[in-house]
Scaffold this motif. Structure first.
Motif, PDB file in Angstrom:
ATOM      1  N   ALA A 160     -75.721-116.159   3.591  1.00  0.00           N
ATOM      2  CA  ALA A 160     -74.779-115.857   4.674  1.00  0.00           C
ATOM      3  C   ALA A 160     -73.475-115.287   4.141  1.00  0.00           C
ATOM      4  N   THR A 161     -73.081-115.642   2.922  1.00  0.00           N
ATOM      5  CA  THR A 161     -71.815-115.120   2.394  1.00  0.00           C
ATOM      6  C   THR A 161     -72.052-113.946   1.443  1.00  0.00           C
ATOM      7  N   ASP A 162     -72.607-114.220   0.244  1.00  0.00           N
ATOM      8  CA  ASP A 162     -72.808-113.149  -0.736  1.00  0.00           C
ATOM      9  C   ASP A 162     -73.870-112.161  -0.276  1.00  0.00           C
ATOM     10  N   GLY A 163     -74.939-112.688   0.336  1.00  0.00           N
ATOM     11  CA  GLY A 163     -76.030-111.818   0.767  1.00  0.00           C
ATOM     12  C   GLY A 163     -75.657-110.998   1.988  1.00  0.00           C
ATOM     13  N   PHE A 202     -76.584-115.253  10.466  1.00  0.00           N
ATOM     14  CA  PHE A 202     -76.781-116.694  10.338  1.00  0.00           C
ATOM     15  C   PHE A 202     -78.257-117.082  10.390  1.00  0.00           C
ATOM     16  N   TRP A 203     -78.972-116.541  11.379  1.00  0.00           N
ATOM     17  CA  TRP A 203     -80.356-116.983  11.566  1.00  0.00           C
ATOM     18  C   TRP A 203     -81.236-116.563  10.399  1.00  0.00           C
ATOM     19  N   LEU A 204     -80.967-115.347   9.886  1.00  0.00           N
ATOM     20  CA  LEU A 204     -81.721-114.881   8.723  1.00  0.00           C
ATOM     21  C   LEU A 204     -81.413-115.776   7.518  1.00  0.00           C
ATOM     22  N   ALA A 205     -80.144-116.208   7.413  1.00  0.00           N
ATOM     23  CA  ALA A 205     -79.750-117.089   6.312  1.00  0.00           C
ATOM     24  C   ALA A 205     -80.483-118.428   6.397  1.00  0.00           C
ATOM     25  N   VAL A 206     -80.635-118.939   7.623  1.00  0.00           N
ATOM     26  CA  VAL A 206     -81.349-120.209   7.797  1.00  0.00           C
ATOM     27  C   VAL A 206     -82.803-120.044   7.359  1.00  0.00           C
ATOM     28  N   VAL A 207     -83.403-118.925   7.773  1.00  0.00           N
ATOM     29  CA  VAL A 207     -84.789-118.667   7.390  1.00  0.00           C
ATOM     30  C   VAL A 207     -84.904-118.572   5.868  1.00  0.00           C
TER      31      VAL A 207
END
Lengths: 288, 356
Positions: free
Chosen positions: A54-57, A61-66
């Motif tokens: 969610a930060t560096d990438g 949000f939802w993609l980060a959770v996945v």
């Protein structure tokens, strides 16, 4: 009234988090007799992976959770294949190996990203509040509850309707008999570890939302209460874990608010002691 | 000659350890200063203390087969109760130490009586939960007694002059050594007694002990209480050595560290836990120094980051020991001896695993 509603929602959110950790722990223990001390570390791995994405990438949000869930699941499968599987004939050593991993992984996270809490980016849609019965409740509580409910339903369906679910259920009841019927329980072991790791790392990613930050010792702190939930719910029972986690989350929140801070955490432990004295086999009457 | 050596080496080692403060032998790599310097004595005293604590913990794990995750609670009780007895009740060191140890015994008796109602892994979890409750209690600083995160330092006026100040480190060192000898004696004596044989029976097959007409519950409670008492006494020594009580002593990490020590050295052996405790404590301190050293700071990030985390190295080492060295370091000589004759050793090594 509004305080009670807010406390109830927060308690349920916390209970949802406990359930995400405890459901996997409970299944793993029920099937394999392995108390997974690395489960908290898996949660931290999920949390940090989601935070990194969610930060560096720079993903949403939802993609980060996945992403966090996938990384946590992979770590869990790797743990089972590399460390737990070669130690099948030495049950106590399996627990000890997970203790070592549980020490090493958070230390590694601390080495890479420091011991301070890192703020978790909150998506605009989930950072607001909703009015409920006169109380303003943060939306993220409901996200956690929805996630836990979805995991509970999915797990129930998996256990009740699929062939592997049947093997897992049978294995929890009597592993030796399942093996004797010519079914390779080992594949079910890996599967259960994958499910547990997925639920825990999903919990980790959402814990970042709930607490607003991630830190390396978060998982280990949650793990202790997850253990309490697993013992209370009866080891190997997913529904028992759900009931117990809701109870533990609510008791903790209300006791922390209405008595001194910290008494809620104590009261949970006292609750466990009382329960074990009255019903040594846990709520659902399974083995303890 | 070798038979004599085998029989008397612990005594010879003890004499060497007693005389250590008088020596100025430099041990570069092992210790920062010469052997008799206060810094080295402090580190060796901590090593000996943890050697004793691990030996006491093994009374549960290796001798009775009880996997307790709450041992730090009884250690911390001895530590805090002694400190608070001096601070709040105005007691002198000796009565305070007796009070602290008595508190540990009472708590171990009460909580052991509850925890032992469940067996197997349930027992481990209940002890963990109780220890966690203790850790939370200490952290939250009820009534301002425990000092929260910062802990409470021991009051110098209540301590004998011979135990205060850096020039008196040798006295503290001898106390730690005495504690270790006491623990070894208690563990050796109890495990050799008829009760100790019942403990070994419970470890091997609890059901069978029941069939023989003995109630395991009382024996297990006795082991739990003796072990708790030894941990409480260790807390008193720790208070003297470090000059204060801090909440880290009560954390679940403290119990896990003891577990790592015992498994590293060899659970259920006479010298294994001692060896593991000494090695772990020494390594934890030296790795901390290594992490801050210039040699590590210059390494590329992929190597520097893991090396700068002592817990990562210790955790990895622990996994490696569990995985590659079942039985711990104490079983290493025997494994090497059988390893030299692989054809004869292979079936012998395979049997116990298959039997388990």
């Amino acid at each position: 009234m509004s305080t009670v509603v807010l406390l109830a929602c927060t308690g349920l959110g916390l209970g949802a988090l406990y359930f995400l950790v405890a459901s996997g722990l409970s299944l793993i223990f029920g099937l394999m007799d392995v108390l997974n001390f690395a489960h908290g570390a898996l949660l931290s791995v999920g949390a940090y992976a989601a935070w990194w994405a969610a930060t560096d990438g720079g993903t949403g949000f939802w993609l980060a959770v996945v992403f966090g869930t996938v990384v946590g699941t992979a770590a869990s499968v790797l743990l089972e294949l590399a460390l737990i599987r070669p130690l099948y004939v030495r049950p106590r050593d399996q627990i000890l190996a997970t203790v070592g991993v549980g020490l090493a992984l958070p230390a590694l996270l601390m080495g890479v990203w420091g011991s301070d809490a890192r703020p978790f980016p909150q998506p605009a849609a989930l950072s607001g509040t909703v009015g409920l019965l006169g109380a303003t409740v943060p939306v993220n509580r409901f996200v956690l509850m929805a996630a836990a409910l979805a995991v509970l339903v999915a797990l129930r369906l998996f256990l009740a309707r699929t062939r592997y679910g049947l093997i897992v259920r049978a294995g929890v009841e009597d592993r030796a008999m399942v093996t004797a019927l010519g079914i390779d329980v080992r594949r079910a072991f890996t599967l259960v570890f994958a499910i547990g790791g997925a639920a825990a790392s999903l919990g980790g990613a959402l814990a970042g939302l709930y607490f607003g930050s991630v830190n390396p010792s978060q998982g280990t702190g949650l793990l202790i209460f997850a253990f309490v939930v697993v013992v209370m719910g009866g080891m190997g029972s997913v529904t028992g874990a759900a009931v117990a986690s809701v109870g533990v989350g609510l008791v903790q929140q209300f006791a922390n608010y209405y008595t001194a801070a910290g008494l809620g955490d104590l009261s949970v432990v006292v609750l466990l002691a009382v329960l074990l004295l009255v019903k040594p086999r846990g709520l659902t009457g399974r083995l303890a | 000659m070798t038979a004599h050596l085998k029989r008397w080496w612990p005594l010879a080692l003890l004499l060497v350890l007693i005389a250590a403060p008088y020596s100025a032998l430099p041990l570069p790599g092992l210790l920062d200063g010469p052997l008799g310097s206060p810094g080295s004595l402090q580190l060796i005293a901590l090593c000996l203390l943890y050697g004793g604590l691990a030996t006491g913990y093994d009374l549960l794990l290796g001798r009775t087969g009880l996997l307790s995750f709450g041992h730090a609670l009884y250690f911390a009780t001895g530590l805090y109760a002694t400190d608070l007895a001096m601070l709040e009740l105005d007691l002198d060191l000796l009565p305070a130490a007796l009070f602290g140890t008595a508190c540990s015994v009472a708590l171990a008796l009460a909580l052991g009586a509850v925890s032992l109602r469940v067996t197997g892994i349930g027992f481990s979890m209940v002890t963990l939960a109780f220890a966690q409750a203790g850790a939370i209690l200490v952290q939250r600083n009820p009534g301002g007694y425990t000092g929260g995160e910062e802990g409470r330092s021991a009051p110098a006026p209540h301590l004998p002059d011979a135990l205060v100040g850096i020039q008196n480190t040798a006295n503290l060192y001898w106390i730690a050594l005495a504690y270790l000898v006491l623990t070894l004696a208690v563990v050796h004596w109890t495990t050799a007694s008829p009760t100790g044989r019942v403990w070994a029976g419970i470890r091997e097959n609890e059901r069978r002990v029941e069939v023989l007409g003995l109630r395991p519950y009382g024996f297990k409670l006795l082991a739990f209480t003796v072990s708790g008492a030894l941990a409480g006494a260790g807390g008193v020594v720790y208070l003297l050595l470090t000059g204060g009580a801090t909440p880290q002593a009560a954390s679940s990490d403290a119990t896990l560290a003891l577990l790592v020590m015992v498994v590293l050295g060899g659970s259920g052996t006479r010298w294994g836990p001692l060896l593991g405790g000494v090695l772990y404590t020494w390594a934890a301190h030296r790795l901390g120094d290594l992490a801050n050293s210039a040699a590590v700071a210059d390494l590329p990030a992929a190597l520097r980051v893991p090396l700068s985390q002592p817990l990562f190295l210790l955790g990895t080492l622990f996994v490696a020991v569990v995985y590659l060295l079942p039985g711990g370091l104490a079983k290493l000589p025997a494994r090497l001896r059988t390893g030299r004759t692989p054809t004869a050793a292979a079936p012998a090594a395979a049997l116990p695993e298959g039997a388990a």
